[in-house]
Design an enzyme around this catalytic site. Structure first.
Site, PDB file in Angstrom:
ATOM      1  N   SER A   1       7.598  -5.738  -5.530  1.00 27.10           N
ATOM      2  CA  SER A   1       6.716  -5.639  -4.510  1.00 27.10           C
ATOM      3  C   SER A   1       5.998  -7.295  -4.701  1.00 27.10           C
ATOM      4  O   SER A   1       6.222  -7.822  -5.647  1.00 27.10           O
ATOM      5  CB  SER A   1       5.567  -4.753  -4.727  1.00 27.10           C
ATOM      6  OG  SER A   1       4.396  -5.098  -3.925  1.00 27.10           O
TER       7      SER A   1
ATOM      8  N   TYR B   1      -2.151  -1.061  -9.668  1.00 29.82           N
ATOM      9  CA  TYR B   1      -0.640  -1.072  -9.146  1.00 29.82           C
ATOM     10  C   TYR B   1      -0.021  -2.412  -9.354  1.00 29.82           C
ATOM     11  O   TYR B   1       1.036  -2.737  -9.501  1.00 29.82           O
ATOM     12  CB  TYR B   1      -0.857  -0.844  -7.643  1.00 29.82           C
ATOM     13  CG  TYR B   1       0.679  -1.009  -6.885  1.00 29.82           C
ATOM     14  CD1 TYR B   1       1.393  -0.237  -6.941  1.00 29.82           C
ATOM     15  CD2 TYR B   1       0.621  -1.862  -5.702  1.00 29.82           C
ATOM     16  CE1 TYR B   1       2.672  -0.168  -6.364  1.00 29.82           C
ATOM     17  CE2 TYR B   1       1.674  -1.958  -4.913  1.00 29.82           C
ATOM     18  CZ  TYR B   1       2.972  -1.273  -5.300  1.00 29.82           C
ATOM     19  OH  TYR B   1       4.154  -1.285  -4.727  1.00 29.82           O
TER      20      TYR B   1
HETATM   21  P1  NDP Z   1       6.854   6.331  -0.149  1.00 27.42           P
HETATM   22  O1  NDP Z   1       5.731   7.076  -0.544  1.00 27.42           O
HETATM   23  O2  NDP Z   1       7.476   6.826   1.295  1.00 27.42           O
HETATM   24  O3  NDP Z   1       8.227   6.895  -1.049  1.00 27.42           O
HETATM   25  C1  NDP Z   1       8.151   6.795  -2.424  1.00 27.42           C
HETATM   26  C2  NDP Z   1       9.234   7.706  -3.021  1.00 27.42           C
HETATM   27  O4  NDP Z   1       9.326   7.589  -4.292  1.00 27.42           O
HETATM   28  C3  NDP Z   1       9.255   8.893  -2.472  1.00 27.42           C
HETATM   29  O5  NDP Z   1      10.570   9.331  -2.031  1.00 27.42           O
HETATM   30  C4  NDP Z   1       8.900   9.835  -3.739  1.00 27.42           C
HETATM   31  O6  NDP Z   1       9.693  10.981  -3.664  1.00 27.42           O
HETATM   32  C5  NDP Z   1       9.380   8.785  -4.796  1.00 27.42           C
HETATM   33  N1  NDP Z   1       8.749   9.160  -5.942  1.00 27.42           N
HETATM   34  C6  NDP Z   1       7.555   9.184  -6.273  1.00 27.42           C
HETATM   35  N2  NDP Z   1       7.289   9.541  -7.668  1.00 27.42           N
HETATM   36  C7  NDP Z   1       8.379   9.733  -8.224  1.00 27.42           C
HETATM   37  C8  NDP Z   1       8.842  10.341  -9.279  1.00 27.42           C
HETATM   38  N3  NDP Z   1       7.909  10.508 -10.450  1.00 27.42           N
HETATM   39  N4  NDP Z   1      10.020  10.609  -9.634  1.00 27.42           N
HETATM   40  C9  NDP Z   1      11.046  10.357  -8.620  1.00 27.42           C
HETATM   41  N5  NDP Z   1      10.702  10.118  -7.559  1.00 27.42           N
HETATM   42  C10 NDP Z   1       9.361   9.639  -7.253  1.00 27.42           C
HETATM   43  O7  NDP Z   1       6.975   4.711  -0.176  1.00 27.42           O
HETATM   44  P2  NDP Z   1       7.712   3.674   0.018  1.00 27.42           P
HETATM   45  O8  NDP Z   1       9.249   3.904   0.530  1.00 27.42           O
HETATM   46  O9  NDP Z   1       7.136   2.412   0.682  1.00 27.42           O
HETATM   47  O10 NDP Z   1       7.975   3.028  -1.585  1.00 27.42           O
HETATM   48  C11 NDP Z   1       9.223   2.833  -2.394  1.00 27.42           C
HETATM   49  C12 NDP Z   1       9.114   1.742  -3.256  1.00 27.42           C
HETATM   50  O11 NDP Z   1       8.718   0.618  -2.517  1.00 27.42           O
HETATM   51  C13 NDP Z   1       7.848   1.950  -4.283  1.00 27.42           C
HETATM   52  O12 NDP Z   1       8.217   1.609  -5.747  1.00 27.42           O
HETATM   53  C14 NDP Z   1       6.802   1.009  -3.731  1.00 27.42           C
HETATM   54  O13 NDP Z   1       6.043   0.558  -4.903  1.00 27.42           O
HETATM   55  C15 NDP Z   1       7.565  -0.002  -3.090  1.00 27.42           C
HETATM   56  N6  NDP Z   1       6.892  -1.127  -2.091  1.00 27.42           N
HETATM   57  C16 NDP Z   1       6.060  -0.398  -1.108  1.00 27.42           C
HETATM   58  C17 NDP Z   1       5.825  -1.132  -0.229  1.00 27.42           C
HETATM   59  C18 NDP Z   1       5.039  -0.634   1.110  1.00 27.42           C
HETATM   60  O14 NDP Z   1       4.025  -1.380   1.675  1.00 27.42           O
HETATM   61  N7  NDP Z   1       5.367   0.628   1.509  1.00 27.42           N
HETATM   62  C19 NDP Z   1       5.670  -2.763  -0.279  1.00 27.42           C
HETATM   63  C20 NDP Z   1       6.292  -3.013  -1.468  1.00 27.42           C
HETATM   64  C21 NDP Z   1       6.899  -2.331  -2.285  1.00 27.42           C
HETATM   65  P3  NDP Z   1       9.022  12.408  -4.142  1.00 27.42           P
HETATM   66  O15 NDP Z   1       7.579  12.387  -3.967  1.00 27.42           O
HETATM   67  O16 NDP Z   1       9.786  13.442  -3.245  1.00 27.42           O
HETATM   68  O17 NDP Z   1       9.193  12.465  -5.620  1.00 27.42           O
HETATM   69  C1  8X3 Z   2       2.965  -2.867  -1.671  1.00 27.32           C
HETATM   70  C2  8X3 Z   2       2.190  -4.107  -0.995  1.00 27.32           C
HETATM   71  O1  8X3 Z   2       0.276  -5.540  -0.805  1.00 27.32           O
HETATM   72  O2  8X3 Z   2      -0.007  -3.202  -0.746  1.00 27.32           O
HETATM   73  O3  8X3 Z   2       3.748  -2.940  -2.709  1.00 27.32           O
HETATM   74  O4  8X3 Z   2       0.436  -4.054  -2.921  1.00 27.32           O
HETATM   75  S1  8X3 Z   2       0.678  -4.012  -1.393  1.00 27.32           S
END
Ligand code: NDP
Ligand code: 8X3
Length: 249
Positions: A133, A146
């Site tokens: 991220s 985070y």
């Molecule tokens: P979502 O919340 O849509 O997806 C998160 C995913 O992670 C879900 O499929 C959830 O599945 C899974 N997850 C959470 N905890 C666990 C666990 N303990 N074991 C296995 N799976 C887990 O968010 P995003 O798609 O946005 O997030 C995906 C990644 O992208 C993360 O690492 C996030 O930090 C990163 N990210 C997101 C950004 C954003 O703005 N959206 C920006 C930058 C990075 P389930 O609950 O079914 O287990």
């Molecule tokens: C998600 C982006 O700016 O919310 O990883 O931390 S921010």
């Protein structure tokens, strides 16, 4: 005859992980999807001809069972499972949320990577893509739990790149800015109005934009290592410098 490559995507039940699983399948990968919400995971797997397996990256036994069920060798591991909990200042931060963020984003990535490196190596053409991220190199008020975890995940990725030098395994950090997924809903414990406010008045990335980056990195020739991809909406310059248009309704 070309080899069908196998990819594992963690956190594939929603958002970036689901889009990445679908995009990889579209690019010809055989995909194994892991997450906790099996009903959601199965829907995604069905949509792309992949295999859904239960996975909680915070639980060593769950990781071991997931890994034992995988085909070998493996070509690509996408460590995507993760997210944020809360936006509390350090003065009022809770141990529980920090522990979960660390367990998921950092230790989850460690557990999966450690367990699958032998299989990735055995393929002769392995690749680890970590979904980091901009929080891995920026900070913002209320974000320390985070950003601390994502900074650590980035350190893990960069260290892995050093440790695997000379081996047939590539390492990539894909670091997105604002992506409209369930991320904000999870961060704000299901408060949909607050979650929508994160994206109000700007055009965020969608999960497919990030999936594109993963597929692009994964489909470069084997000798090409894409070290880092930082991808943000045009409306975002830093975590806190965003351009919002006036919203009338
Ligand atoms: P979502 O919340 O849509 O997806 C998160 C995913 O992670 C879900 O499929 C959830 O599945 C899974 N997850 C959470 N905890 C666990 C666990 N303990 N074991 C296995 N799976 C887990 O968010 P995003 O798609 O946005 O997030 C995906 C990644 O992208 C993360 O690492 C996030 O930090 C990163 N990210 C997101 C950004 C954003 O703005 N959206 C920006 C930058 C990075 P389930 O609950 O079914 O287990
Ligand atoms: C998600 C982006 O700016 O919310 O990883 O931390 S921010």
């Amino acid at each position: 005859m070309s080899v069908v490559k196998t990819a594992v995507v963690t956190g594939a039940s929603s958002g970036i992980g689901a889009a990445t699983a679908r995009a990889l399948a579209g690019a010809g990968f055989q995909v194994v999807l892991g997450a906790r919400r099996l009903d959601r995971l199965r829907e995604v797997a069905t949509s792309c001809g992949g295999t859904a397996l239960p996975l909680d990256v915070t639980d060593a036994e769950s990781v071991a069972a997931f890994v034992a069920a995988l085909p070998s060798p493996l070509h690509l591991l996408v460590n995507n499972a993760g997210g944020a909990l809360g936006l509390d200042r350090i003065e009022s931060a809770t141990d529980d949320t920090w522990t979960t963020m660390w367990e998921t984003n950092v230790l989850g990535t460690l557990r999966m990577t450690r367990a699958l490196l032998p299989s990735l190596r055995a393929s002769g053409d392995g690749h680890v893509v970590n979904i980091g991220s901009i929080a891995g190199f920026e900070t913002y008020i209320g974000g320390a739990g985070y950003t601390g975890a994502k900074h650590a995940e980035r350190a893990l990725t960069r260290t892995l790149r050093l440790e695997l030098l000379g081996q047939p395994i590539r390492v990539t950090d894909v670091a997105p800015g604002l992506v409209e997924t369930e991320f904000a809903l999870v961060r704000f414990a299901g408060d949909a109005e607050r979650a929508q406010g994160v994206y109000r008045g700007l055009q965020p990335l969608v999960a497919e934009d990030v999936a594109d980056c993963v597929v692009w990195a994964a489909t470069r020739p084997s000798h090409v290592n894409i070290d880092e991809i930082v991808v943000r909406p045009r409306d975002q310059a830093t975590a806190t410098a965003v351009h919002r248009r006036e919203v009338t309704s």
